[in-house]
Design a protein around this motif. Structure first.
Motif, PDB file in Angstrom:
ATOM      1  N   LEU A 152     -45.647  35.171 100.375  1.00 16.94           N
ATOM      2  CA  LEU A 152     -44.422  35.511 101.086  1.00 16.94           C
ATOM      3  C   LEU A 152     -43.507  34.290 101.123  1.00 16.94           C
ATOM      4  CD1 LEU A 152     -46.195  37.300 104.060  1.00 16.94           C
ATOM      5  CD2 LEU A 152     -45.106  38.388 102.081  1.00 16.94           C
ATOM      6  N   THR A 153     -42.203  34.539 101.267  1.00 12.61           N
ATOM      7  CA  THR A 153     -41.248  33.446 101.429  1.00 12.61           C
ATOM      8  C   THR A 153     -40.362  33.743 102.625  1.00 12.61           C
ATOM      9  OG1 THR A 153     -39.580  34.456  99.990  1.00 12.61           O
ATOM     10  CG2 THR A 153     -41.163  32.950  98.941  1.00 12.61           C
ATOM     11  N   TYR A 162     -42.945  19.871 109.373  1.00 18.18           N
ATOM     12  CA  TYR A 162     -43.724  20.175 108.159  1.00 18.18           C
ATOM     13  C   TYR A 162     -43.151  19.433 106.959  1.00 18.18           C
ATOM     14  CZ  TYR A 162     -45.779  24.628 109.925  1.00 18.18           C
ATOM     15  OH  TYR A 162     -46.459  25.594 110.598  1.00 18.18           O
ATOM     16  N   LEU A 163     -41.866  19.665 106.752  1.00 18.04           N
ATOM     17  CA  LEU A 163     -41.219  19.123 105.561  1.00 18.04           C
ATOM     18  C   LEU A 163     -41.251  17.600 105.545  1.00 18.04           C
ATOM     19  CD1 LEU A 163     -38.158  21.546 105.332  1.00 18.04           C
ATOM     20  CD2 LEU A 163     -40.400  21.735 104.228  1.00 18.04           C
ATOM     21  N   LYS A 208     -24.766  26.256  98.778  1.00 19.76           N
ATOM     22  CA  LYS A 208     -25.206  26.043  97.396  1.00 19.76           C
ATOM     23  C   LYS A 208     -26.660  25.579  97.327  1.00 19.76           C
ATOM     24  CE  LYS A 208     -21.140  26.649  95.388  1.00 19.76           C
ATOM     25  NZ  LYS A 208     -20.860  27.739  94.517  1.00 19.76           N
ATOM     26  N   LYS A 209     -27.364  25.700  98.444  1.00 21.20           N
ATOM     27  CA  LYS A 209     -28.785  25.358  98.482  1.00 21.20           C
ATOM     28  C   LYS A 209     -29.561  26.551  99.040  1.00 21.20           C
ATOM     29  CE  LYS A 209     -28.392  20.365  99.131  1.00 21.20           C
ATOM     30  NZ  LYS A 209     -28.611  20.017  97.754  1.00 21.20           N
ATOM     31  N   LEU A 210     -30.747  26.721  98.510  1.00 22.88           N
ATOM     32  CA  LEU A 210     -31.667  27.719  99.036  1.00 22.88           C
ATOM     33  C   LEU A 210     -32.976  26.994  99.313  1.00 22.88           C
ATOM     34  CD1 LEU A 210     -32.298  30.693  99.704  1.00 22.88           C
ATOM     35  CD2 LEU A 210     -33.039  30.960  97.317  1.00 22.88           C
ATOM     36  N   LEU A 211     -33.352  26.939 100.580  1.00 23.26           N
ATOM     37  CA  LEU A 211     -34.571  26.258 101.010  1.00 23.26           C
ATOM     38  C   LEU A 211     -35.555  27.320 101.474  1.00 23.26           C
ATOM     39  CD1 LEU A 211     -32.968  23.455 103.227  1.00 23.26           C
ATOM     40  CD2 LEU A 211     -33.402  23.403 100.776  1.00 23.26           C
ATOM     41  N   LEU A 212     -36.709  27.361 100.813  1.00 24.14           N
ATOM     42  CA  LEU A 212     -37.697  28.394 101.103  1.00 24.14           C
ATOM     43  C   LEU A 212     -39.048  27.799 101.458  1.00 24.14           C
ATOM     44  CD1 LEU A 212     -36.951  30.771  98.087  1.00 24.14           C
ATOM     45  CD2 LEU A 212     -36.219  31.088 100.463  1.00 24.14           C
ATOM     46  N   LEU A 213     -39.710  28.410 102.420  1.00 27.72           N
ATOM     47  CA  LEU A 213     -41.110  28.112 102.695  1.00 27.72           C
ATOM     48  C   LEU A 213     -41.931  29.256 102.134  1.00 27.72           C
ATOM     49  CD1 LEU A 213     -41.479  26.699 106.312  1.00 27.72           C
ATOM     50  CD2 LEU A 213     -41.809  25.531 104.161  1.00 27.72           C
ATOM     51  N   CYS A 214     -43.028  28.914 101.489  1.00 28.16           N
ATOM     52  CA  CYS A 214     -43.971  29.902 100.983  1.00 28.16           C
ATOM     53  C   CYS A 214     -45.178  29.905 101.907  1.00 28.16           C
ATOM     54  CB  CYS A 214     -44.431  29.532  99.576  1.00 28.16           C
ATOM     55  SG  CYS A 214     -43.104  29.453  98.372  1.00 28.16           S
ATOM     56  N   TYR A 215     -45.697  31.092 102.175  1.00 29.37           N
ATOM     57  CA  TYR A 215     -46.853  31.175 103.065  1.00 29.37           C
ATOM     58  C   TYR A 215     -47.645  32.441 102.756  1.00 29.37           C
ATOM     59  CZ  TYR A 215     -43.892  34.415 105.679  1.00 29.37           C
ATOM     60  OH  TYR A 215     -43.097  35.467 106.033  1.00 29.37           O
ATOM     61  N   LEU A 216     -48.883  32.401 103.144  1.00 29.34           N
ATOM     62  CA  LEU A 216     -49.737  33.582 103.076  1.00 29.34           C
ATOM     63  C   LEU A 216     -49.662  34.263 104.435  1.00 29.34           C
ATOM     64  CD1 LEU A 216     -52.789  31.929 101.297  1.00 29.34           C
ATOM     65  CD2 LEU A 216     -51.030  33.377 100.259  1.00 29.34           C
ATOM     66  N   GLU A 217     -49.847  35.562 104.466  1.00 35.43           N
ATOM     67  CA  GLU A 217     -49.775  36.281 105.733  1.00 35.43           C
ATOM     68  C   GLU A 217     -50.723  35.657 106.756  1.00 35.43           C
ATOM     69  OE1 GLU A 217     -49.723  40.875 107.312  1.00 35.43           O
ATOM     70  OE2 GLU A 217     -49.887  40.451 105.183  1.00 35.43           O
ATOM     71  N   ASN A 218     -50.214  35.448 107.964  1.00 39.64           N
ATOM     72  CA  ASN A 218     -50.988  34.865 109.068  1.00 39.64           C
ATOM     73  C   ASN A 218     -51.508  33.469 108.756  1.00 39.64           C
ATOM     74  OD1 ASN A 218     -50.687  37.228 110.653  1.00 39.64           O
ATOM     75  ND2 ASN A 218     -52.332  38.178 109.476  1.00 39.64           N
ATOM     76  N   SER A 219     -50.741  32.683 107.996  1.00 42.77           N
ATOM     77  CA  SER A 219     -51.181  31.313 107.710  1.00 42.77           C
ATOM     78  C   SER A 219     -50.007  30.350 107.856  1.00 42.77           C
ATOM     79  CB  SER A 219     -51.790  31.224 106.301  1.00 42.77           C
ATOM     80  OG  SER A 219     -50.924  30.651 105.376  1.00 42.77           O
ATOM     81  N   ALA A 220     -50.356  29.099 107.978  1.00 44.37           N
ATOM     82  CA  ALA A 220     -49.336  28.050 107.996  1.00 44.37           C
ATOM     83  C   ALA A 220     -48.672  27.992 106.618  1.00 44.37           C
ATOM     84  CB  ALA A 220     -49.977  26.709 108.331  1.00 44.37           C
TER      85      ALA A 220
END
Length: 155
Positions: free
Chosen positions: A2-3, A13-14, A50-62
């Motif tokens: 997921l994103t 985090y970052l 002009k920027k797209l910042l995404l976090l990727c994660y698994l369901e129910n995870s950090a």
């Protein structure tokens, strides 16, 4: 995988991931950043259309990774940074693939995505070629890879 869009709440985090020793060694900018620099960069980036910042994660995870797209007229540049705890688990390709799909939904205009990778960063080179990017040149200790979106965009 997921994103979701990065928010100001993701700053810690970052920041930790950015200053991880392995990240620093593999980054084009191999200098650590301090908290104030990081917050200033993040605030500007979050407000930049002009920027797209995404976090990727698994369901129910950090979160497992961060993908940034810097969008220009006919191309975008992409970079990825995994949570150090998520390395070596086969999550990078899933994260990058999900982020690329999200990017194509958010931005229609760029026809090519570029990745700049240090010549020594073999893992990232394999990641990008494994997700469809093609090597096109090396210059000043950096390899360049491109993904052509014109063949995959719907008209």
């Amino acid at each position: 995988m997921l994103t979701r869009l990065v928010t100001r709440d993701d700053a810690e985090y970052l920041f930790k991931w950015r200053n991880d020793p392995h990240t620093i060694a593999m980054s084009l900018n191999s200098m650590p950043v301090n908290w104030n620099e990081h917050i200033e960069w993040l605030q500007l980036a979050l407000n930049d259309k002009k920027k797209l910042l995404l976090l990727c994660y698994l369901e129910n995870s950090a979160p497992v990774g961060f993908v940034r797209f810097d969008v220009y007229h006919h191309y975008a540049e992409v970079s990825i940074n995994l949570n150090p705890c998520s390395r070596g688990k086969g999550l990078a390709k899933r994260c990058l693939t999900a982020a690329l799909e999200r990017f194509q939904r958010e931005f229609r205009k760029p026809t090519q995505i570029i990745a700049r990778i240090k010549i020594d960063n073999k893992a990232s080179q394999r990641l990008f070629t494994g997700t469809g990017f093609t090597y096109f040149k090396a210059q000043d200790n950096i390899t360049f890879y491109a993904l052509d979106l014109t063949s995959s965009q719907k008209t």
